[in-house]
Design a protein around this motif. Structure first.
Motif, PDB file in Angstrom:
ATOM      1  N   ASN A   1       0.830  -1.207   0.000  1.00 31.72           N
ATOM      2  CA  ASN A   1       0.000   0.000   0.000  1.00 31.72           C
ATOM      3  C   ASN A   1       0.865   1.259   0.000  1.00 31.72           C
ATOM      4  O   ASN A   1       1.348   1.695   1.040  1.00 31.72           O
ATOM      5  N   PHE A   2       1.031   1.846  -1.202  1.00 34.27           N
ATOM      6  CA  PHE A   2       1.651   3.164  -1.333  1.00 34.27           C
ATOM      7  C   PHE A   2       0.577   4.216  -1.618  1.00 34.27           C
ATOM      8  O   PHE A   2       0.875   5.302  -2.126  1.00 34.27           O
TER       9      PHE A   2
ATOM     10  N   ALA B   1      15.120   9.722   5.070  1.00 37.97           N
ATOM     11  CA  ALA B   1      15.786   8.580   4.452  1.00 37.97           C
ATOM     12  C   ALA B   1      14.858   7.848   3.482  1.00 37.97           C
ATOM     13  O   ALA B   1      15.263   7.469   2.372  1.00 37.97           O
ATOM     14  N   ALA B   2      13.602   7.668   3.879  1.00 42.45           N
ATOM     15  CA  ALA B   2      12.640   6.990   3.010  1.00 42.45           C
ATOM     16  C   ALA B   2      12.352   7.820   1.767  1.00 42.45           C
ATOM     17  O   ALA B   2      12.260   7.294   0.648  1.00 42.45           O
ATOM     18  N   HIS B   3      12.218   9.128   1.940  1.00 39.66           N
ATOM     19  CA  HIS B   3      11.987  10.032   0.804  1.00 39.66           C
ATOM     20  C   HIS B   3      13.165   9.984  -0.161  1.00 39.66           C
ATOM     21  O   HIS B   3      12.980   9.920  -1.389  1.00 39.66           O
TER      22      HIS B   3
ATOM     23  N   ILE C   1       3.140   7.085  -1.518  1.00 35.71           N
ATOM     24  CA  ILE C   1       3.473   7.258  -0.106  1.00 35.71           C
ATOM     25  C   ILE C   1       4.806   6.561   0.174  1.00 35.71           C
ATOM     26  O   ILE C   1       4.970   5.385  -0.145  1.00 35.71           O
ATOM     27  N   PHE C   2       5.728   7.303   0.778  1.00 37.89           N
ATOM     28  CA  PHE C   2       7.066   6.742   1.015  1.00 37.89           C
ATOM     29  C   PHE C   2       7.327   6.442   2.494  1.00 37.89           C
ATOM     30  O   PHE C   2       8.378   5.875   2.833  1.00 37.89           O
ATOM     31  N   ALA C   3       6.409   6.801   3.388  1.00 41.65           N
ATOM     32  CA  ALA C   3       6.646   6.655   4.834  1.00 41.65           C
ATOM     33  C   ALA C   3       6.436   5.207   5.262  1.00 41.65           C
ATOM     34  O   ALA C   3       5.522   4.885   6.027  1.00 41.65           O
TER      35      ALA C   3
END
Length: 533
Positions: A82-83, A369-371, A441-443
């Motif tokens: 799920n992004f 970091a995820a971004h 979504i990158f979180a």
């Protein structure tokens, strides 16, 4: 608007009539969020109930598919990643530890009884202190101006109900978080008037999808020309899905515009503590020295995003207008927060040392970091995007993967991602005016980001090959020419600052982009001399 007209068709109205309306006759394209096959009236529902029942789009369809086939590293490794849903999944360790400490566990009679519908005073006082500190308010905010509800969706519904009569409207810039449509229209029976933003750098727009007073003025005047009464303006800051953070001068311009036209301003600041890069500065409306129209300015915030607990339904409204506060409080009977949760939230908000020294430091580092991981992957793929430093999302330009550049083709691409077990949000779900934009979504945890990006890469590479094959068969029918303008380069490398000179900036950015792709590409490793021989 199109859906609201259904209620006027009467008990035996023909819903095919609605489908036959031309796009020019309606301000909302129904096919963006409804399936034509669903236009069957239920005899068991009211006209309004039928509207609610058919209000389904890619957001809800994808969310339902995800819950039926969730990815799990051990139990369901081929499930959907799920992004699409804007949640922070990076801080469960921190939040679970804090929420289970002994100070959170209190059980007293007042917590098990009906509270003041505005919320327990101990929580409202804590919210006022919290917002004073983090919004950098010039003077202490007052607990009497605070109202507590079970989430910002409920706040949108309540505000739409008390500020607008049925059939009146609120003004909002697109693209915007689609959940607002449900809250304002489905629940409040209030229309949305759109100020359409686009990716082109023209006139007063110095960055893609820039909100300007001129665009607001045009949308407002167009609505009034159609006989629509607009009562309020909604601002999202930081903006979802763009990630834009408005400057103080921009905020002042928007609020002055609203004051000139006697519009209420609903400011949603739910991502205010999710600005994860020191180069970006968030400015709250509550931190302004002077509000142009304080009696018509209403600010909302909640813990679901900034504290990574979307499952705990808590939102708060700050307004100096006691008429608005009391009217919204009357609806809190339907939207209350249970007493034990109010205690936990108060304990959380007052623990400023933990918030500043532990939580925010770790959360911002993890978000950054995820971004970086996701945007580096996009750069490797050569996919343009808006490079912002707030929220949990990246606004991506997939227009080059659309052959004809239509919303129908955008939906096909969205379904293709879903078929390959990765859920994204397509631009139409945000009422974007240009087909081909998506939100990711990158979180999320690294292993899910890696697998999800692999699945995205697979879809895009397949689509690229298909388009090449189609263009070989029909070389004269390329629609890509109109898309390969300077906007692509600007979006790809854009920082929050505006470029000083578009010509030289674009050339420098393009060189930087090529260098980045050379460094990150594995083409040379895959295509060796031996393979060619």
């Amino acid at each position: 608007q199109a859906l609201s007209e259904m209620t006027g068709l009467g008990g035996g109205g023909d819903l095919q009539e609605l489908r036959a309306q031309s796009q020019a006759e309606r301000s909302v394209d129904m096919h963006g969020f409804c399936h034509p096959g669903d236009f069957q009236r239920s005899p068991y529902l009211s006209a309004r109930g039928n509207v609610v029942n058919i209000f389904r789009g890619s957001t809800e369809e994808g969310y339902k598919a995800y819950h039926a086939d969730k990815y799990d590293e051990d139990k369901n490794p081929n499930g959907i990643i799920n992004f699409g849903t804007s949640e922070n999944k990076l801080c469960f360790d921190l939040m679970s530890k804090r929420l289970t400490q002994t100070d959170m566990n209190l059980m007293e009679p007042p917590l098990l009884q009906y509270p003041d519908w505005k919320g327990h005073m101990f929580l409202r006082e804590e919210v006022a202190r919290f917002l004073t500190y983090y919004c950098k308010a010039p003077a202490p905010l007052k607990a009497e101006n605070v109202i507590v509800l079970n989430g910002c969706g409920s706040l949108f519904s309540a505000l739409a109900t008390v500020l607008c009569d049925p059939g009146e409207a609120v003004l909002i810039a697109t693209p915007f978080y689609g959940g607002i449509t449900r809250s304002v229209f489905l629940y409040g029976n209030v229309k949305l008037v759109y100020a359409y933003l686009d990716s082109k750098i023209t006139g007063t727009s110095t960055r893609p999808f820039q909100l300007t007073v001129e665009k607001l003025e045009k949308a407002l005047q167009d609505a009034r020309a159609e006989g629509i009464t607009v009562r309020a303006l909604i601002l999202l800051n930081p903006q979802n899905p763009l990630g834009d953070i408005y400057s103080l001068s921009e905020l002042r311009d928007y609020l002055e515009f609203a004051k000139r036209h006697e519009l209420h301003v609903i400011v949603d600041e739910i991502y205010m503590l999710s600005v994860f890069d020191e180069s970006a500065t968030f400015h709250s409306v509550l931190g302004m020295d002077r509000l142009p129209d304080p009696q018509r300015t209403h600010v909302m915030w909640g813990i679901s995003k900034d504290f990574a607990v979307s499952g705990i339904r808590f939102g708060t409204l700050y307004t100096e207008n006691q008429d608005v506060a009391n009217a919204v409080a009357s609806l809190c009977y339907f939207h209350g927060v249970c007493g034990t949760v109010q205690h936990k939230v108060a304990q959380l908000l007052r623990d400023r040392d933990w918030i500043n020294q532990v939580y925010l430091r770790a959360n911002h580092a993890r978000l950054k970091a995820a971004h970086t991981y996701v945007t580096d992957e996009l750069k490797t793929l050569g996919v343009p995007f808006l490079n912002r430093n707030a929220g949990f999302f990246v606004w991506i330009d997939f227009r080059k993967y659309l052959r004809t550049g239509t919303f129908e083709e955008e939906m096909l691409l969205w379904r293709r991602f879903l078929d390959n077990k990765v859920l994204l949000s397509c631009g139409k779900a945000f009422e974007c005016s240009e087909p081909g934009w998506f939100r990711i979504i990158f979180a999320d945890k690294t292993h899910r980001l890696q697998l999800g990006m692999q699945r995205i890469r697979k879809v895009l590479e397949e689509r690229e090959q298909e388009i090449l094959a189609e263009e070989k068969e029909q070389p004269c029918q390329s629609d890509q020419d109109g898309k390969a303008d300077s906007t692509d380069e600007v979006i790809f490398v854009s920082r929050h600052q505006e470029p000083t000179c578009s010509g030289s900036s674009n050339l420098g950015d393009l060189i930087g982009l090529l260098q980045q792709q050379m460094r990150s590409s594995d083409w040379l490793q895959k295509n060796t001399v031996e393979q060619f021989a």
